[in-house]
Scaffold this motif. Structure first.
Motif, PDB file in Angstrom:
ATOM      1  N   ARG A 169       0.801  -1.234   0.000  1.00  0.00           N
ATOM      2  CA  ARG A 169       0.000   0.000   0.000  1.00  0.00           C
ATOM      3  C   ARG A 169       0.831   1.281   0.000  1.00  0.00           C
ATOM      4  O   ARG A 169       0.429   2.271  -0.601  1.00  0.00           O
ATOM      5  CB  ARG A 169      -0.926   0.016   1.222  1.00  0.00           C
ATOM      6  CG  ARG A 169      -2.103  -0.905   1.062  1.00  0.00           C
ATOM      7  CD  ARG A 169      -3.304  -0.603   1.938  1.00  0.00           C
ATOM      8  NE  ARG A 169      -3.112   0.223   3.091  1.00  0.00           N
ATOM      9  CZ  ARG A 169      -3.476  -0.125   4.324  1.00  0.00           C
ATOM     10  NH1 ARG A 169      -4.022  -1.299   4.553  1.00  0.00           N
ATOM     11  NH2 ARG A 169      -3.313   0.698   5.332  1.00  0.00           N
ATOM     12  N   HIS A 170       1.961   1.273   0.711  1.00  0.00           N
ATOM     13  CA  HIS A 170       2.656   2.552   0.946  1.00  0.00           C
ATOM     14  C   HIS A 170       4.100   2.621   0.449  1.00  0.00           C
ATOM     15  O   HIS A 170       4.690   3.698   0.477  1.00  0.00           O
ATOM     16  CB  HIS A 170       2.673   2.866   2.444  1.00  0.00           C
ATOM     17  CG  HIS A 170       1.331   2.831   3.083  1.00  0.00           C
ATOM     18  ND1 HIS A 170       0.316   3.691   2.736  1.00  0.00           N
ATOM     19  CD2 HIS A 170       0.827   2.030   4.050  1.00  0.00           C
ATOM     20  CE1 HIS A 170      -0.756   3.420   3.472  1.00  0.00           C
ATOM     21  NE2 HIS A 170      -0.470   2.423   4.270  1.00  0.00           N
ATOM     22  N   HIS A 180       2.464   1.796  12.015  1.00  0.00           N
ATOM     23  CA  HIS A 180       1.313   0.903  12.126  1.00  0.00           C
ATOM     24  C   HIS A 180       1.225   0.378  13.558  1.00  0.00           C
ATOM     25  O   HIS A 180       2.221  -0.109  14.094  1.00  0.00           O
ATOM     26  CB  HIS A 180       1.454  -0.255  11.136  1.00  0.00           C
ATOM     27  CG  HIS A 180       1.807   0.222   9.761  1.00  0.00           C
ATOM     28  ND1 HIS A 180       0.856   0.689   8.881  1.00  0.00           N
ATOM     29  CD2 HIS A 180       3.001   0.368   9.139  1.00  0.00           C
ATOM     30  CE1 HIS A 180       1.458   1.078   7.767  1.00  0.00           C
ATOM     31  NE2 HIS A 180       2.752   0.901   7.899  1.00  0.00           N
ATOM     32  N   SER A 222       6.086   4.821   7.219  1.00  0.00           N
ATOM     33  CA  SER A 222       4.705   4.583   7.655  1.00  0.00           C
ATOM     34  C   SER A 222       4.744   3.903   9.022  1.00  0.00           C
ATOM     35  O   SER A 222       5.626   3.091   9.297  1.00  0.00           O
ATOM     36  CB  SER A 222       3.928   3.746   6.636  1.00  0.00           C
ATOM     37  OG  SER A 222       4.464   2.444   6.516  1.00  0.00           O
ATOM     38  N   ASP A 260       0.603  12.639   6.388  1.00  0.00           N
ATOM     39  CA  ASP A 260      -0.754  12.155   6.608  1.00  0.00           C
ATOM     40  C   ASP A 260      -0.908  11.743   8.068  1.00  0.00           C
ATOM     41  O   ASP A 260      -0.436  10.671   8.476  1.00  0.00           O
ATOM     42  CB  ASP A 260      -1.033  10.978   5.668  1.00  0.00           C
ATOM     43  CG  ASP A 260      -2.472  10.492   5.725  1.00  0.00           C
ATOM     44  OD1 ASP A 260      -3.113  10.603   6.796  1.00  0.00           O
ATOM     45  OD2 ASP A 260      -2.955   9.978   4.701  1.00  0.00           O
ATOM     46  N   ASN A 315      -3.625  10.943   9.647  1.00  0.00           N
ATOM     47  CA  ASN A 315      -4.591   9.855   9.850  1.00  0.00           C
ATOM     48  C   ASN A 315      -3.960   8.490   9.600  1.00  0.00           C
ATOM     49  O   ASN A 315      -4.159   7.551  10.365  1.00  0.00           O
ATOM     50  CB  ASN A 315      -5.818  10.031   8.953  1.00  0.00           C
ATOM     51  CG  ASN A 315      -6.606  11.270   9.321  1.00  0.00           C
ATOM     52  OD1 ASN A 315      -6.738  11.600  10.489  1.00  0.00           O
ATOM     53  ND2 ASN A 315      -7.105  11.970   8.319  1.00  0.00           N
ATOM     54  N   GLU A 316      -3.205   8.381   8.511  1.00  0.00           N
ATOM     55  CA  GLU A 316      -2.572   7.105   8.145  1.00  0.00           C
ATOM     56  C   GLU A 316      -1.157   6.966   8.716  1.00  0.00           C
ATOM     57  O   GLU A 316      -0.542   5.921   8.576  1.00  0.00           O
ATOM     58  CB  GLU A 316      -2.518   6.969   6.618  1.00  0.00           C
ATOM     59  CG  GLU A 316      -3.871   6.858   5.966  1.00  0.00           C
ATOM     60  CD  GLU A 316      -4.517   5.489   6.192  1.00  0.00           C
ATOM     61  OE1 GLU A 316      -3.805   4.475   6.241  1.00  0.00           O
ATOM     62  OE2 GLU A 316      -5.756   5.458   6.327  1.00  0.00           O
ATOM     63  N   HIS A 317      -0.624   8.054   9.310  1.00  0.00           N
ATOM     64  CA  HIS A 317       0.744   8.066   9.873  1.00  0.00           C
ATOM     65  C   HIS A 317       1.787   7.763   8.797  1.00  0.00           C
ATOM     66  O   HIS A 317       2.558   6.810   8.912  1.00  0.00           O
ATOM     67  CB  HIS A 317       0.867   7.082  11.048  1.00  0.00           C
ATOM     68  CG  HIS A 317      -0.106   7.366  12.141  1.00  0.00           C
ATOM     69  ND1 HIS A 317      -1.131   6.504  12.447  1.00  0.00           N
ATOM     70  CD2 HIS A 317      -0.224   8.415  12.973  1.00  0.00           C
ATOM     71  CE1 HIS A 317      -1.838   7.008  13.437  1.00  0.00           C
ATOM     72  NE2 HIS A 317      -1.312   8.182  13.768  1.00  0.00           N
TER      73      HIS A 317
END
Length: 187
Positions: free
Chosen positions: A18-19, A124, A122, A97, A99-101
Motif C-alpha cells: 500500500r505505501h 502501524h 509509515s 498524513d 490519519n494514516e501516519h
C-alpha cells in the motif's frame, strides 16, 4: 513476498504494497527496513511527523530550518554532523498524513551523493509484550552514484536508516516509560 531477499509476513506485506512501492530505474537502488518499537503509535508519530525537527531522533542532524509553514511542499535545510560525507541536505515534504501516519520526503539539493532520493515512512499499531507498540516501515529509492554499485549504495543508506530507526526506538521507548501506558488485556 520477498523484498531485497527479506521475507515478510502478511501484515507487513500489505503495508509495503500500500505505501512502499518505489519504481527504481536501472541506475537506482531501493530497499525497505522494518523496526518494531515498544511505544504507542501516537507517541512515535509525534516525533516522526516533525518535519521541522528531525534532530529530535535523527543522530546525524545537528540543525534544521524550515522555510514557510509546515505543509506539503515545505522545504527544510538540514545541517549534517561531521563524520558523514555531507554537510547539508535540502529536503521537501511530499506527504504528511496524520490519519494514516505516513511521511514522505524527497531530497532536492545539498552537498552529498544522494541524488533523486525519496523515502516513505509509515507507522502501524501493533501489540508488543501485551502493550501498545508501533511497526515502523521506511523505504527509499535513490540514484547509484558514479563509481558505486547498487549493493554499496543500498548498504550505505540502510546503515543510516537503521541508525535513525534505532534512535527513534530509544527516544520513543524512553517517552513511553514516562507515559506509563497500561497493558492491554488479552481476551
Amino acid at each position: 513476498m520477498t523484498m531485497n531477499g527479506k521475507g515478510y509476513g502478511g501484515v507487513e506485506e500489505e503495508f509495503v504494497r500500500r505505501h512502499h512501492q518505489h519504481e527504481a530505474a536501472d541506475n537506482q537502488c531501493s530497499s525497505l527496513l522494518i523496526k518494531h518499537i515498544k511505544a504507542p503509535v501516537h507517541l512515535v508519530w509525534s516525533l516522526v511527523r516533525r518535519f521541522d525537527q528531525p534532530q529530535k531522533y535523527k543522530p546525524f542532524v545537528s540543525r534544521c530550518v524550515v522555510q514557510g509553514n509546515l505543509e506539503i511542499g515545505s522545504v527544510r535545510e538540514v545541517d549534517v554532523k561531521s563524520g558523514l560525507p555531507a554537510t547539508t541536505s535540502t529536503e521537501r515534504l511530499e506527504v504528511l498524513d496524520d490519519n494514516e501516519h505516513i511521511l514522505s520526503i524527497r531530497i532536492v539539493g545539498g552537498d552529498h551523493r544522494l541524488r533523486n532520493y525519496s523515502s516513505v515512512v509509515s507507522l502501524h499499531p501493533e501489540i508488543i509484550d501485551g502493550r501498545p507498540g508501533t511497526m515502523v516501515i521506511e523505504s527509499f529509492v535513490v540514484d547509484v552514484p558514479e563509481g558505486n554499485t547498487k549493493d554499496e549504495t543500498c548498504f550505505f543508506v540502510e546503515a543510516l536508516i537503521k541508525c535513525n530507526l534505532k534512535s527513534l526506538a530509544d527516544v520513543s521507548e524512553r517517552l513511553a516509560v514516562q507515559d506509563r501506558t497500561e497493558p492491554i488485556d488479552r481476551m
